[in-house]
Scaffold this active site. Sequence first.
Site, short mmCIF file in Angstrom:
data_model
loop_
_atom_site.label_atom_id
_atom_site.label_comp_id
_atom_site.label_asym_id
_atom_site.label_seq_id
_atom_site.Cartn_x
_atom_site.Cartn_y
_atom_site.Cartn_z
N GLU A 125 0.64 -1.22 -0.17
CA GLU A 125 -0.05 0.03 -0.09
C GLU A 125 0.79 1.19 -0.06
O GLU A 125 0.39 2.51 -0.51
CB GLU A 125 -1.03 0.01 1.29
N SER A 155 -8.39 6.00 8.14
CA SER A 155 -8.75 5.43 9.45
C SER A 155 -7.70 5.72 10.72
O SER A 155 -8.06 6.40 11.69
CB SER A 155 -9.40 3.82 9.64
N ARG A 173 9.03 5.26 5.93
CA ARG A 173 7.90 5.52 6.81
C ARG A 173 8.43 6.09 8.09
O ARG A 173 9.55 5.67 8.59
CB ARG A 173 6.90 4.21 7.16
#
Length: 403
Positions: A173, A224, A239
């Site tokens: 993703e 979310s 990340r």
Amino acid sequence: MGPVVRSEMEASDSAVKTNRCSDTPGLEEEEPSIERSIANGYMPPMPWFGMDIGGSLVKLVYFEPTDFTKIEEDCELETLKNIRRYLTSNKAYGNTGHRDAHLQMDNVQVGDRTGSLHFIRFPTSEMGNFLELAKSKGMATLASTVCATGGGAYKFEEDFRREVNMQLHKFDELDSLIRGIHYIEDNNPHELYYWSNPKDERLCERIPYDFSDPYPFLVVNVGSGVGMLAVYGPNNYKRVTGTSLGGGTFLGLCSLLTGCETFEDAIALAAKGNSNNIDKLVQDIYGGDYPKFNLKGDTVASSFGQMISKEKRAKASREDLAKATLVTITNNIGSIARLCAVNEGIERVVFVGNFLRVNTISMKMLAYAMEFWSKGALKALFLEHEGYFGAVGCLLELMRPGS
């Protein structure tokens, strides 16, 4: 709704078309694997979809080819025509599926084909209904190509295989997100923008941003939850961090506090509310500004701090509670994003994700916070296609040999 059974006439028509369009008339060729097709220079069979199956929302991108030759038009299966007509002629699918027609991108190239990208979304909780709809439209009869990313690509993999006889081709993703951002930005010259004068409603305006020299930049993906990536080049990113307090938290808390059912309802309530009736501000503690640290009186000192008082709780409206929840979540995201950008030495912060859909309140708050707390060193940037980059990116991944 049960599985669609093709009539003998339809099946016969399909076989005739297959024979007429194959290299050897009268013989059906064995369908090659998608991976082998790409490696040999062939594109996967239509229709082409990319899906980002998130914790709250599914983002679906459909590629509609517009460069058909006469032979291709004659050979196209009726099922494919029906799927294309259904997806492109509607803006709503049932009660919860929506096509964002204003985001449609025309005359774009995917693989070796030219066409349009259509952007569709529906709640992840409606996945069962989506699969029933796909089944009713004949998807189970096609060797269709569905690329998927997000946690739901794993969670619902067996459902796709069982209900519509379809194997999901899964892609990472984060790779898909970055690839999707680059592709859409390259194909839409007005994709990125920023808000000038975000705290002044009279002067505030949305201004296009030139992203021709983008690196480095920080991506803050608000779904979310929230993930933050430092991007140093097309294939060079890491990340940095994340937080569990994201769009899902906002809607969950709003649902508990106000009884609202949808994200749109929650945002509509927040737009009418005043969070100062819920939050404790600097001026509630100091009686005004705190100039030593340049803290203005209207700065939030304690989110929901006024709710300690029974009298204040009794006066709290649904609108005020929704606005305070939105302010709390947005401030937390902005604070973490600013710290990450400073730590990485990055000046441009790109906010993406469906939390920002129909949510100009948060966008303007983030724009102001980035600029104010960094003394103008940081720029908050936003994108038109908000939460669809992962879906676009995983579709593009399938077009690359060796994927």
